[in-house]
Design a protein around this motif. Structure first.
Motif, mmCIF file in Angstrom:
data_model
loop_
_atom_site.group_PDB
_atom_site.id
_atom_site.type_symbol
_atom_site.label_atom_id
_atom_site.label_comp_id
_atom_site.label_asym_id
_atom_site.label_seq_id
_atom_site.Cartn_x
_atom_site.Cartn_y
_atom_site.Cartn_z
ATOM 1 N N ALA A 25 33.382 29.671 50.818
ATOM 2 C CA ALA A 25 34.038 30.991 50.740
ATOM 3 C C ALA A 25 35.149 30.952 49.697
ATOM 4 O O ALA A 25 35.319 31.879 48.902
ATOM 5 N N GLU A 26 35.900 29.850 49.698
ATOM 6 C CA GLU A 26 37.011 29.726 48.763
ATOM 7 C C GLU A 26 36.519 29.709 47.316
ATOM 8 O O GLU A 26 37.069 30.389 46.451
ATOM 9 N N ARG A 27 35.433 28.948 47.083
ATOM 10 C CA ARG A 27 34.907 28.883 45.718
ATOM 11 C C ARG A 27 34.430 30.244 45.250
ATOM 12 O O ARG A 27 34.694 30.667 44.123
ATOM 13 N N ARG A 28 33.731 30.937 46.149
ATOM 14 C CA ARG A 28 33.208 32.245 45.768
ATOM 15 C C ARG A 28 34.365 33.213 45.483
ATOM 16 O O ARG A 28 34.388 33.913 44.475
ATOM 17 N N ALA A 29 35.359 33.202 46.403
ATOM 18 C CA ALA A 29 36.498 34.118 46.239
ATOM 19 C C ALA A 29 37.244 33.804 44.957
ATOM 20 O O ALA A 29 37.623 34.699 44.200
ATOM 21 N N SER A 30 37.418 32.520 44.682
ATOM 22 C CA SER A 30 38.140 32.124 43.488
ATOM 23 C C SER A 30 37.462 32.699 42.254
ATOM 24 O O SER A 30 38.110 33.283 41.377
ATOM 25 N N PHE A 31 36.130 32.570 42.218
ATOM 26 C CA PHE A 31 35.392 33.114 41.074
ATOM 27 C C PHE A 31 35.555 34.626 40.990
ATOM 28 O O PHE A 31 35.855 35.176 39.926
ATOM 29 N N GLU A 32 35.381 35.291 42.153
ATOM 30 C CA GLU A 32 35.416 36.761 42.152
ATOM 31 C C GLU A 32 36.783 37.296 41.749
ATOM 32 O O GLU A 32 36.889 38.214 40.930
ATOM 33 N N PHE A 33 37.825 36.698 42.315
ATOM 34 C CA PHE A 33 39.176 37.199 42.024
ATOM 35 C C PHE A 33 39.533 36.981 40.564
ATOM 36 O O PHE A 33 40.101 37.834 39.914
ATOM 37 N N ARG A 34 39.179 35.792 40.048
ATOM 38 C CA ARG A 34 39.456 35.529 38.640
ATOM 39 C C ARG A 34 38.694 36.480 37.747
ATOM 40 O O ARG A 34 39.221 37.006 36.771
ATOM 41 N N ALA A 35 37.426 36.720 38.105
ATOM 42 C CA ALA A 35 36.598 37.612 37.287
ATOM 43 C C ALA A 35 37.199 39.022 37.297
ATOM 44 O O ALA A 35 37.324 39.671 36.257
ATOM 45 N N LEU A 36 37.597 39.484 38.490
ATOM 46 C CA LEU A 36 38.124 40.846 38.587
ATOM 47 C C LEU A 36 39.446 41.000 37.837
ATOM 48 O O LEU A 36 39.744 42.068 37.324
ATOM 49 N N SER A 37 40.218 39.920 37.782
ATOM 50 C CA SER A 37 41.524 40.065 37.130
ATOM 51 C C SER A 37 41.372 40.200 35.616
ATOM 52 O O SER A 37 42.340 40.493 34.926
ATOM 53 N N THR A 38 40.158 40.007 35.095
ATOM 54 C CA THR A 38 39.951 40.276 33.670
ATOM 55 C C THR A 38 39.713 41.765 33.428
ATOM 56 O O THR A 38 39.672 42.216 32.296
ATOM 57 N N LEU A 39 39.562 42.518 34.520
ATOM 58 C CA LEU A 39 39.196 43.927 34.404
ATOM 59 C C LEU A 39 40.180 44.767 33.585
ATOM 60 O O LEU A 39 39.741 45.550 32.733
ATOM 61 N N PRO A 40 41.502 44.629 33.821
ATOM 62 C CA PRO A 40 42.424 45.435 32.991
ATOM 63 C C PRO A 40 42.223 45.166 31.506
ATOM 64 O O PRO A 40 42.191 46.108 30.707
ATOM 65 N N ALA A 41 42.062 43.879 31.154
ATOM 66 C CA ALA A 41 41.843 43.545 29.752
ATOM 67 C C ALA A 41 40.556 44.182 29.251
ATOM 68 O O ALA A 41 40.514 44.778 28.171
ATOM 69 N N ALA A 42 39.507 44.088 30.080
ATOM 70 C CA ALA A 42 38.218 44.654 29.690
ATOM 71 C C ALA A 42 38.333 46.169 29.493
ATOM 72 O O ALA A 42 37.838 46.720 28.512
#
Lengths: 327, 286
Positions: free
Chosen positions: A26-43
């Motif tokens: 769960a932690e690995r998945r969340a880590s990936f998802e949260f990091r990916a989403l935090s690129t959203l403002p830049a995108a």
């Protein structure tokens, strides 16, 4: 049948291992998802920039940038797209609004952070929050009902009579729908905004500085001027710059009171046509005229770049201020 | 003695200017509210808030602005939910998963500031372009998407502010007990930030409900109450704007009433947010 103690322990360990594994998954998945989403403002920023650039490209390719920015004739049906009247309109309204708003806001912020008692503060801060919450069409309506007639009937004639020699105060526009009206409405709109930033900045000055200054006999104003001000000047500049940026981008309220006439203004009683109003009034209905759509998106791009510039400037001012504080 | 008087005079002038500024600001607020109530209240009938526009409404005949009230609520609600779905993970990500002082965090925060400063008319133009590219018409959905763009940076910034002020020890205590980051985020940080979360969401909602420039091209305008996401949708700010530009005094009066309704809604949201967040903050660790 009774399990041996070793067996029970084994079971527990296996169970615990399973739980741990699933938690780690769960932690690995969340880590990936949260990091990916935090690129959203830049995108989002990049996508908006690219979309506007692509749509503005046709006109940027056909006309010279200088001709667009400095051209003063706006006749889309004849293929003439000069942005200068709109840029000038935006600048006039914004600068005048900031002349009204900046000193008032900073004085209010000083009062709130240096003079007001907690009870006074608790009374005033909600008022400023309300002012910030009022929608821009309501400001616009107030402008139409109150400010425009006031400018038309009182301010305009009075200033024209007292200063007949100043071209800044003389105009052939008798309607009251003018730069001054736009600037007054805009000033009231950005005041709560600048107060909020300036207040936050001033609160960062440690209590001890005030106490030291007051202890050696300075008055409160001297404390503000010689102790607080030098520490927060950068922050105050940043607040004013961000307020300017906000005023520059305001659309509905200004559009309702500023007259919307695409000429280069010469007096505060002239009508103006800010960039934002240009987009709001014409976008979505001009598909048949070639390059019109592209011209309007070019002006949206221009607005965005100006905001970007203001932001960079404010960030630099803030950084310089904090750097000196730390040194 | 002379120096003494001079600096006291300066103090007096400074204080005088401050009170003057404060009076100007408070006076403007009072003036705005007074104008809106004075002009809006007489035109605010029961019909205004319970009926949709009937035939001839824009020439002064029967009807109300229920379409715009509901339209605005749908738009702002949709936009807020859409923005929340992305804002919460973004702000948690910025504070828990990405090192706070890293270049990436700095860049994302700066870009959020820029996004926050982009005028809503630019979002409106961007949303309209996006809408055409996707082959959509002006509709509730297109309006919601555009509003979500406007609200996202407002929400993330407000949440980020809350998270940055949260005591680090709380988080560290959770790690020390062996919790993973996602467990810490959802079971320790999230409940603690709840009052701030409510404020952030309500702030964005209030901004969304009053924003006209972003929905001008994207949501369309209709006299009917939307029944699906693909229907065009009226909104209160545009109801004020359009009715004010009609040449009939009866219709203009309705613009005043619509403005009063909008103002009341926005103030209600603001007070509600204060109240809820105050109640919730009793449950968070000080």
């Amino acid at each position: 049948m009774v399990k041996s103690p070793e067996k029970v322990e084994d079971d527990h360990a296996r169970e615990a291992g399973k739980v741990l594994a699933s938690r780690q998954r769960a932690e690995r998945r969340a880590s990936f998802e949260f990091r990916a989403l935090s690129t959203l403002p830049a995108a989002l920023f990049v996508v908006i920039l690219i979309v506007l650039l692509v749509r503005a490209w046709p006109i940027l390719q056909q006309k010279s940038l200088v001709g667009l920015l400095l051209g003063d004739v706006w006749r889309p049906s004849e293929g003439q797209f000069g942005f200068l009247p709109f840029i000038a309109g935006s600048l006039w309204v914004t600068v005048l609004a900031m002349i009204f708003a900046a000193p008032v806001s900073i004085l209010c912020a000083i009062f709130l952070s240096e003079y007001a008692r907690p009870t006074t503060k608790a009374l005033i801060k909600p008022l400023i929050d309300i002012l910030a919450a009022i929608p821009s069409v309501v400001y616009g309506l107030w402008g139409v009902l109150v400010i425009v007639p006031w400018v038309q009937q009182s301010v305009g004639p009075a200033l024209g009579r007292w200063f007949p020699f100043l071209p800044l105060f003389n105009s052939s526009n008798p309607t009251g729908y003018s730069i001054l009206s736009g600037a007054l409405v805009l000033a009231v709109m950005v005041v709560p905004f600048i107060i909020a930033i300036s207040y936050e900045v001033m609160r960062t000055v440690p209590r001890g500085y005030h106490e030291a200054s007051l202890a050696v006999g300075a008055t409160r104003w001297q404390t503000v001027r010689y102790v607080v001000f030098p520490r927060v000047a950068g922050g105050l500049i940043a607040g004013v710059v961000l307020g300017t940026s906000r005023a520059f981008g305001e659309t509905m309220a200004v559009l309702m009171v500023v007259g919307n006439n695409p000429i280069i203004p010469h007096s505060i009683f002239d009508a103006a046509y800010p960039l934002t109003a240009l987009i709001a009034n014409n976008y979505g209905e001009m598909m048949s005229i070639p390059l019109y759509d592209s011209a309007l998106l070019a002006s949206a791009l221009l607005l965005m770049l100006i905001v970007l510039l203001f932001n960079v400037f404010a960030a630099l001012a803030l950084r310089r201020a904090t750097a000196r504080e730390q040194a | 003695m002379k120096r003494m008087t001079r600096r006291h005079l300066e103090e007096l002038i400074a204080q005088g200017l401050m009170f003057l500024s404060l009076a100007l600001v408070a006076g403007s607020l009072g003036w705005i509210l007074f104008t809106i109530i004075q002009r809006g209240a007489p035109a605010l009938t029961w019909d205004m808030i319970t009926k949709t526009p009937k035939g001839g409404f824009y020439m002064g005949k029967e009807g109300g602005v229920l379409n715009a009230i509901l339209g605005s609520l749908y738009l702002a609600l949709g936009g807020t939910v859409a923005a929340l779905v992305f804002s919460l993970p973004i702000s948690l990500g910025l504070n828990i998963y990405i090192p706070r002082k890293s270049r990436w965090a700095l860049l994302v925060r700066s870009l959020l500031d820029v996004l926050w400063g982009i005028p809503s008319i630019v979002y409106g133009a961007f949303g309209f372009t996006l809408m055409l590219a996707l082959g959509m018409r002006a509709s509730l959905l297109a309006g919601i998407i555009t509003l979500a763009f406007v609200e996202l940076p407002i929400m993330v910034r407000a949440m980020d502010e809350v998270l940055r002020r949260m005591p680090r020890d709380l988080e560290n205590a959770s790690y020390a007990m062996g919790a993973t980051r996602i467990e810490t985020a959802l079971r320790v940080v999230l409940p603690q930030m709840l009052p701030g979360l409510v404020t952030a969401v309500m702030l964005a909602f209030g901004r969304g409900i009053g924003d006209a420039a972003s929905v001008l091209f994207t949501a369309g305008y209709t006299d009917r109450i939307p029944t699906s996401l693909m229907d065009p949708t009226a909104s209160l700010p545009l109801a004020v704007f359009f009715q004010l530009s009609m040449p009939y005094p009866e219709v203009q009066k309705r613009a005043y009433a619509a403005a009063l309704i909008l103002t009341i809604l926005v103030l209600l949201v603001s007070f509600l947010s204060r109240w809820i967040s105050a109640r919730l903050s009793r449950y968070s660790i000080k």
